[in-house]
Design a protein around this motif. Structure first.
Motif, PDB file in Angstrom:
ATOM      1  N   LEU A 236       0.656  -1.267  -0.048  1.00 52.48           N
ATOM      2  CA  LEU A 236      -0.030   0.174   0.009  1.00 52.48           C
ATOM      3  C   LEU A 236       0.833   1.175   0.112  1.00 52.48           C
ATOM      4  N   TRP A 258      -7.464   1.041   5.135  1.00 52.73           N
ATOM      5  CA  TRP A 258      -7.664  -0.262   4.443  1.00 52.73           C
ATOM      6  C   TRP A 258      -9.097  -0.228   4.105  1.00 52.73           C
ATOM      7  N   ARG A 282      -1.231  -8.449   5.396  1.00 53.96           N
ATOM      8  CA  ARG A 282      -0.980  -7.643   4.248  1.00 53.96           C
ATOM      9  C   ARG A 282       0.575  -7.446   4.059  1.00 53.96           C
TER      10      ARG A 282
END
Length: 399
Positions: A236, A258, A282
């Motif tokens: 991310l 998120w 993640r």
């Protein structure tokens, strides 16, 4: 321009970008900056022309010299130096990035000028500092502030050449930080009446910009070199290519962002995927998440993603071209890009120096001066008459 430096006189004997950028920032803030150029050809950056720009404004010169006045003195002649000393006597600030041998030859070392004006702020830029084996070496932005500091090393992919800078990052950062140091020295002078010698170096600018990896290395942490897109440490905090070949940069460093991000992707299944249920998952499954995001971003064009992500709770940015920045409403409405007026020419848009005062934008600026455009004007202000100017022109001491 602003008025916070109104009434401050700056004399600059400097070339290229690093220290002239400090003069430009001080001019943006309202100082009267007199650029002293060499008789033969002036500042060397006037002649660094990009291919295909003959006859146009020169970005190499303009980026560090807007808003100044230009005079040309032969500082190898006593008569030329005397005109500089006349200006120094009533100046507030002197800027230079000439190497020590040139400063000594021209009589512009700190002792030479401070004895004529003890309250002067003498500001000097070097490549590598005042001490050590490289003290007298010349420096330029890319090798001195970028490569030697570790920035180039950290940006290079394995077995690939370190990338070039996209702009004069070390020079321009060095210029604005030197201007800030000059302002601090002027503030002390207001309190104490004491002049100052202020120094900055391209290598020091680079080590400052690399503070985090240098600190990490210093305390024994491993350095994290640059990586390919698929090998990002955080899925991310990565760049993603759109269907039409553009890029979107994500910087979603807060875990609570998120769910909102997934809603903007219109992929609720990602919330139900146990691999991505929390930050640890993640991270552990980052390559799988990168693959999934690559597929998602490839389904829509850049403009569509920019519109969809406009309401994103987290931080992201379009990877814009310079042309797009000049039309970016966010840059324009805040005055981060402003018009620069050109005498006898069309105005242009440029990024402004990074400070604002009294909640006001800087407004319209003035382009860099023509070579020696203001010699007679400035020297008349110092008290010379027409006959004296004519004699100095005849002797080749001024232009």
């Amino acid at each position: 321009m602003y008025d916070v430096m109104s009434g401050v006189r700056v004399i600059e004997v400097a070339e290229h970008t690093f220290v002239p950028a400090a003069g430009m920032v001080l001019a943006d803030w309202g100082a009267d900056v007199v650029k002293v150029e060499r008789i033969q050809g002036g500042d060397a950056s006037r002649h660094l022309q990009l291919p295909g720009t003959d006859g146009l404004l020169n970005p190499f010169f303009e980026a560090a010299n807007r808003g100044k006045r230009s005079i040309a003195l032969d500082l190898t002649q006593e008569a030329g130096r005397e005109q500089l000393y006349r200006l120094i006597a009533s100046a507030d600030v002197f800027l230079t990035n000439l190497r020590s041998d040139a400063r000594k030859k021209m009589g512009i070392e700190p002792d030479d000028l401070l004895k004529r004006n003890p309250t002067l702020i003498y500001a000097r830029g070097t490549g590598y500092g005042l001490h050590g084996a490289m003290a007298d070496d010349g420096g330029f932005d890319y090798p001195s502030s970028w490569c030697r500091s570790g920035a180039g090393y950290m940006q290079a992919l394995v077995d690939e050449m370190p990338p070039k800078q996209p702009a004069s990052i070390g020079d321009l950062t060095g210029g604005v930080t030197l201007a800030g140091a000059v302002a601090a020295a002027l503030f002390r002078r207001e309190r104490t009446g004491k002049g100052a010698i202020v120094d900055n170096a391209l290598y020091m600018v680079g080590t400052y910009l690399m503070s985090q990896p240098l600190l990490a290395t210093g305390i024994g942490m491993p350095t994290i070199p640059n990586h390919a897109q698929m090998d990002a440490m955080l899925a991310l905090a990565n760049n993603y290519r759109t269907r039409d070949g553009r890029w979107i940069a994500l910087c979603l460093l807060v875990d609570k962002w998120w769910p909102d991000f997934v809603r903007h992707l219109e992929r609720p299944d990602l919330l139900d995927d146990p691999r991505f249920a929390d930050a640890a998952g993640r991270y552990a499954n980052r390559r799988a998440l990168i693959e999934a995001l690559n597929e998602i971003f490839a389904t829509r064009d850049y403009a569509d993603w920019c519109q969809r992500l406009a309401t994103l709770e987290g931080v992201w940015a379009p990877v814009q071209s310079p042309a797009e920045v000049l039309r970016d409403e966010q840059a324009l409405v805040n005055g981060f890009v402003s018009q620069v007026d050109v005498e006898n020419g069309d105005p242009y848009l440029a990024g402004v120096s990074p400070a604002q005062f009294d909640e006001q934008t800087i407004g319209t600026l003035r382009a860099g001066p023509a070579f020696a455009q203001h010699t007679d004007e400035v020297l008349r202000e110092s008290g010379l008459g027409d006959s004296q100017l004519a004699a100095l022109h005849e002797a080749g001491a001024i232009k």
